[in-house]
Scaffold this active site. Sequence first.
Site, PDB file in Angstrom:
ATOM      1  N   SER A 173       0.852   6.959  -9.472  1.00 20.13           N
ATOM      2  CA  SER A 173      -0.478   6.959 -10.094  1.00 20.13           C
ATOM      3  C   SER A 173      -1.512   6.251  -9.219  1.00 20.13           C
ATOM      4  O   SER A 173      -2.676   6.665  -9.190  1.00 20.13           O
ATOM      5  CB  SER A 173      -0.429   6.354 -11.501  1.00 20.13           C
ATOM      6  OG  SER A 173      -0.211   4.965 -11.462  1.00 20.13           O
ATOM      7  N   ASN A 174      -1.112   5.219  -8.499  1.00 15.60           N
ATOM      8  CA  ASN A 174      -2.060   4.601  -7.562  1.00 15.60           C
ATOM      9  C   ASN A 174      -2.366   5.537  -6.394  1.00 15.60           C
ATOM     10  O   ASN A 174      -3.501   5.596  -5.925  1.00 15.60           O
ATOM     11  CB  ASN A 174      -1.529   3.256  -7.064  1.00 15.60           C
ATOM     12  CG  ASN A 174      -1.785   2.136  -8.057  1.00 15.60           C
ATOM     13  OD1 ASN A 174      -2.927   1.712  -8.239  1.00 15.60           O
ATOM     14  ND2 ASN A 174      -0.743   1.688  -8.737  1.00 15.60           N
ATOM     15  N   LEU A 177      10.564  -4.314   2.364  1.00 11.82           N
ATOM     16  CA  LEU A 177       9.768  -5.124   3.280  1.00 11.82           C
ATOM     17  C   LEU A 177       9.403  -4.251   4.488  1.00 11.82           C
ATOM     18  O   LEU A 177      10.253  -3.559   5.025  1.00 11.82           O
ATOM     19  CB  LEU A 177      10.595  -6.332   3.727  1.00 11.82           C
ATOM     20  CG  LEU A 177       9.821  -7.511   4.322  1.00 11.82           C
ATOM     21  CD1 LEU A 177       8.832  -8.082   3.316  1.00 11.82           C
ATOM     22  CD2 LEU A 177      10.798  -8.593   4.755  1.00 11.82           C
ATOM     23  N   ASN A 201      -1.647  -3.549   0.178  1.00 11.32           N
ATOM     24  CA  ASN A 201      -0.696  -3.350  -0.914  1.00 11.32           C
ATOM     25  C   ASN A 201      -1.391  -3.734  -2.216  1.00 11.32           C
ATOM     26  O   ASN A 201      -2.365  -4.485  -2.214  1.00 11.32           O
ATOM     27  CB  ASN A 201       0.547  -4.224  -0.704  1.00 11.32           C
ATOM     28  CG  ASN A 201       1.599  -3.978  -1.777  1.00 11.32           C
ATOM     29  OD1 ASN A 201       1.849  -2.842  -2.179  1.00 11.32           O
ATOM     30  ND2 ASN A 201       2.204  -5.050  -2.274  1.00 11.32           N
ATOM     31  N   HIS A 259      -0.448  -5.288  -6.124  1.00 10.36           N
ATOM     32  CA  HIS A 259       0.602  -5.951  -6.890  1.00 10.36           C
ATOM     33  C   HIS A 259       0.094  -6.155  -8.320  1.00 10.36           C
ATOM     34  O   HIS A 259      -1.056  -6.555  -8.497  1.00 10.36           O
ATOM     35  CB  HIS A 259       0.947  -7.298  -6.241  1.00 10.36           C
ATOM     36  CG  HIS A 259       2.076  -7.999  -6.932  1.00 10.36           C
ATOM     37  ND1 HIS A 259       3.389  -7.649  -6.710  1.00 10.36           N
ATOM     38  CD2 HIS A 259       2.082  -8.971  -7.858  1.00 10.36           C
ATOM     39  CE1 HIS A 259       4.163  -8.416  -7.475  1.00 10.36           C
ATOM     40  NE2 HIS A 259       3.395  -9.219  -8.178  1.00 10.36           N
ATOM     41  N   ASP A 307       4.185  -9.929  -0.573  1.00  8.46           N
ATOM     42  CA  ASP A 307       3.077 -10.342  -1.461  1.00  8.46           C
ATOM     43  C   ASP A 307       2.357 -11.601  -0.997  1.00  8.46           C
ATOM     44  O   ASP A 307       1.846 -12.366  -1.805  1.00  8.46           O
ATOM     45  CB  ASP A 307       3.604 -10.562  -2.897  1.00  8.46           C
ATOM     46  CG  ASP A 307       4.232  -9.304  -3.470  1.00  8.46           C
ATOM     47  OD1 ASP A 307       3.812  -8.206  -3.079  1.00  8.46           O
ATOM     48  OD2 ASP A 307       5.135  -9.429  -4.310  1.00  8.46           O
TER      49      ASP A 307
HETATM   50  C1  GRF Z   1       2.196  -0.405  -9.420  1.00  4.72           C
HETATM   51  O1  GRF Z   1       2.332  -1.191 -10.561  1.00  4.72           O
HETATM   52  C2  GRF Z   1       1.857  -1.263  -8.246  1.00  4.72           C
HETATM   53  O2  GRF Z   1       1.148  -2.395  -8.577  1.00  4.72           O
HETATM   54  C3  GRF Z   1       3.200  -1.621  -7.706  1.00  4.72           C
HETATM   55  O3  GRF Z   1       4.025  -0.530  -7.944  1.00  4.72           O
HETATM   56  C4  GRF Z   1       3.510   0.234  -9.025  1.00  4.72           C
HETATM   57  C5  GRF Z   1       3.380   1.649  -8.562  1.00  4.72           C
HETATM   58  O4  GRF Z   1       2.983   2.470  -9.623  1.00  4.72           O
HETATM   59  N1  GRF Z   1       3.092  -2.028  -6.331  1.00  4.72           N
HETATM   60  P1  GRF Z   1       2.493   3.947  -9.315  1.00  4.72           P
HETATM   61  O5  GRF Z   1       3.631   4.649  -8.641  1.00  4.72           O
HETATM   62  O6  GRF Z   1       1.294   3.826  -8.434  1.00  4.72           O
HETATM   63  O7  GRF Z   1       2.142   4.556 -10.634  1.00  4.72           O
END
Ligand code: GRF
Length: 187
Positions: free
Chosen positions: A16-17, A82, A97, A99, A140
Site C-alpha cells: 500500500s505504501n 537489513l 524507509n 516505519h 531504523d
Molecule cells: C508499513 O507499515 C511500513 O511502515 C512498514 O511495512 C509496512 C508495509 O505495508 N515498513 P505496505 O506493504 O506498504 O502496505
Amino acid sequence: MPTKVAIVVGTKGRGSNMVALLSAMGRRPEVAVPYVVVAPSAESPALAVARTTGVRTTISGVDLRGALEGADYVCLAGYLRLVPPETVAAFPNRMLNIHPSLLPAHGGQGMYGLRVHQAVLDAGETVSGCTVHLVDEAYDRGEILLRRECPVLPDDTAETLAARVLTLEHEAYPTALFDLIEADAHH
Ligand code: GRF
C-alpha cells in the site's frame, strides 16, 4: 529530467505504501518517475500489485544493489531485511524507509507489522504515528526526515492502531520523498 525512484517491497507487505508512492509520482511526473519495483522473491504480494500498474518490476534475489542500478533514489516499502552496507553506500542520503511508529521509539530489528503497534500499546503510549527516515547500516536508525502523529485510543488493538497509522503513512511517505528530491535539487 525527472528523478528516477526505485521502490523495494518485501515478501509479506500488501504494497500500500508502494501504491501511495506510485500515485504521487503519477500526479507529479515532472519531479519524479517510478524506475523499478524490486521484490526479494516472486511470492511478494506487492509484486503482483506492481505488475498491474505497468511499472517495471524485478526480483532481486540476493543482488539488491544490482537490481537498483540506475535509480536516483530508493524507497524501502515493507522491506524487512537489513540493506547491505555497500548498497546503502551506493545511495548516500538517497535511500528512505518508513516505519509505523514515532522513531526512535519502537524501532529496531524484529520490530515490524503488528509487533510495533502491540509494543506501543504495551508501553501505554497515548500518541503514535509514523516516521520517514534515511537508511543507514542499522535498522531504523538513520536521520529522521518527517514524522506524523495520531492518537492511541483507549480501546485500540494492534490492528485498529495499525490502520490509523497506515493512513498517515500514505501521506507522509510521498511528502517526505518529494521534499527531499526538491531540497536536493536546490543544492
Ligand atoms: C508499513 O507499515 C511500513 O511502515 C512498514 O511495512 C509496512 C508495509 O505495508 N515498513 P505496505 O506493504 O506498504 O502496505
